[in-house]
Design a protein around this motif. Structure first.
Motif, PDB file in Angstrom:
ATOM      1  N   ARG A  98      -4.645   3.438   7.762  1.00 16.43           N
ATOM      2  CA  ARG A  98      -3.570   2.441   7.709  1.00 16.43           C
ATOM      3  C   ARG A  98      -2.593   2.669   6.565  1.00 16.43           C
ATOM      4  O   ARG A  98      -1.526   2.088   6.555  1.00 16.43           O
ATOM      5  CB  ARG A  98      -4.171   1.041   7.588  1.00 16.43           C
ATOM      6  N   ALA A 102      -2.601  -0.507   2.161  1.00 17.08           N
ATOM      7  CA  ALA A 102      -3.621  -1.301   2.851  1.00 17.08           C
ATOM      8  C   ALA A 102      -4.997  -1.039   2.251  1.00 17.08           C
ATOM      9  O   ALA A 102      -5.812  -1.962   2.080  1.00 17.08           O
ATOM     10  CB  ALA A 102      -3.618  -0.985   4.341  1.00 17.08           C
ATOM     11  N   PRO A 206       2.009  -1.140   3.616  1.00 16.49           N
ATOM     12  CA  PRO A 206       0.937  -0.216   3.950  1.00 16.49           C
ATOM     13  C   PRO A 206       1.049   1.078   3.157  1.00 16.49           C
ATOM     14  O   PRO A 206       0.093   1.842   3.055  1.00 16.49           O
ATOM     15  CB  PRO A 206       1.144   0.046   5.448  1.00 16.49           C
TER      16      PRO A 206
END
Length: 283
Positions: A98, A102, A206
């Motif tokens: 991800r 993240a 992210p």
């Protein structure tokens, strides 16, 4: 360490929440929820060649306080998780790639829920000197700062990439102008902070999360310091940040997007979590 996604101002994601919940539950089942005072959080994606040496280099204690190493493995396809475990890290092995932001958010959560008082971050590729962790942590442990980041411009950098060197200066100037605080390095990965800070700032990216975190803590009035530190050449593997133009464009989107978001939210709520009586200005 870089994941697959990028966003200028990505939001919370139901699927991502489910991944985090499952990963946090598995981590608690494996290790329990009691951590020492200092948690060193590392996000790692396909770093089997370097992660072992990085984990082994983390000091067992800093200023008399024990440390634990948490490696969040972000959907790796190699032996990163196994090697990190063999070298003594507590591993949270996430099956989905991800992105670094993240993975670090999840690592911060694990550290807070485990009772760590202080969080340090470093990278899995060996570019930061673990012997400098006490230097970065000292102002936080001494109560002089809430957030400390290393700076290659105050210290030393070994890269020969002139474009990246220029980018460090450009983004430092931009963030300094935006926030009103002098910053010399917005993307240094070796940082230390009080654990609760990571739960008080808004973290959505992210990827390229270092600038989001830095702008967030400045915007919310936390005491921020920079200390001289070293940026070494990557010890193993290859960078996953992409080419200079792509990296610069995406990084600038995160910087500007975070600043705009924090400005919009500044009048809506006061700065949470600052040490009582501490100044709002950074140092």
């Amino acid at each position: 360490m870089t994941g697959a996604r990028d966003a200028a101002d990505g939001g919370a994601h139901p699927a991502g929440d489910a991944v985090d919940e499952a990963a946090a539950s598995a981590f608690a089942d494996e290790y329990g929820m009691k951590l020492p005072p200092i948690a060193v959080v590392i996000a790692a994606y396909d770093e089997e060649r370097g992660i072992g040496e990085v984990v082994r280099s983390i000091p067992a204690a800093v200023a008399g306080r024990a440390t634990a190493v948490i490696v969040v493995v972000d959907g790796a396809t190699d032996k990163t998780a196994a090697i990190a475990r063999e070298c003594g890290a507590k591993v949270c092995d996430v099956p989905v790639n991800r992105g670094q932001g993240a993975a670090l958010r999840l690592g911060y959560r694990l550290a807070r829920e485990g009772g760590a008082e202080f969080i340090v971050t470093t990278d899995a590729d060996g570019q930061y000197d673990s012997e400098q962790i006490p230097r970065v942590l000292a102002p936080v442990l001494d109560g002089e700062a809430d957030f400390v980041t290393g700076s290659r411009l105050l210290g030393r950098q070994e890269t020969y990439d002139r474009v990246r060197r220029l980018g460090v200066h450009v983004f430092a100037w931009l963030v300094s102008r935006m926030t009103g605080q002098r910053i010399t390095d917005t993307s240094f990965g070796l940082r230390a902070m009080r654990a609760e800070v990571t739960g008080a700032v808004t973290l959505r990216q992210p990827q390229y999360q270092s600038s989001e975190l830095l702008i967030g803590v400045i915007s919310r009035g936390y005491r921020v310091r920079e200390v001289p530190a070293t940026m070494r050449l990557r010890a193993a593997g290859a960078t996953k940040k992409g080419g200079n133009l792509v990296y610069g464009f995406r990084y600038s989107r995160v910087v500007v997007g975070t600043w705009l978001r924090e400005r919009r939210g500044a009048s809506a709520s006061p700065a949470p979590g600052r040490v009582p009586g501490s100044p709002a200005k950074t140092r």
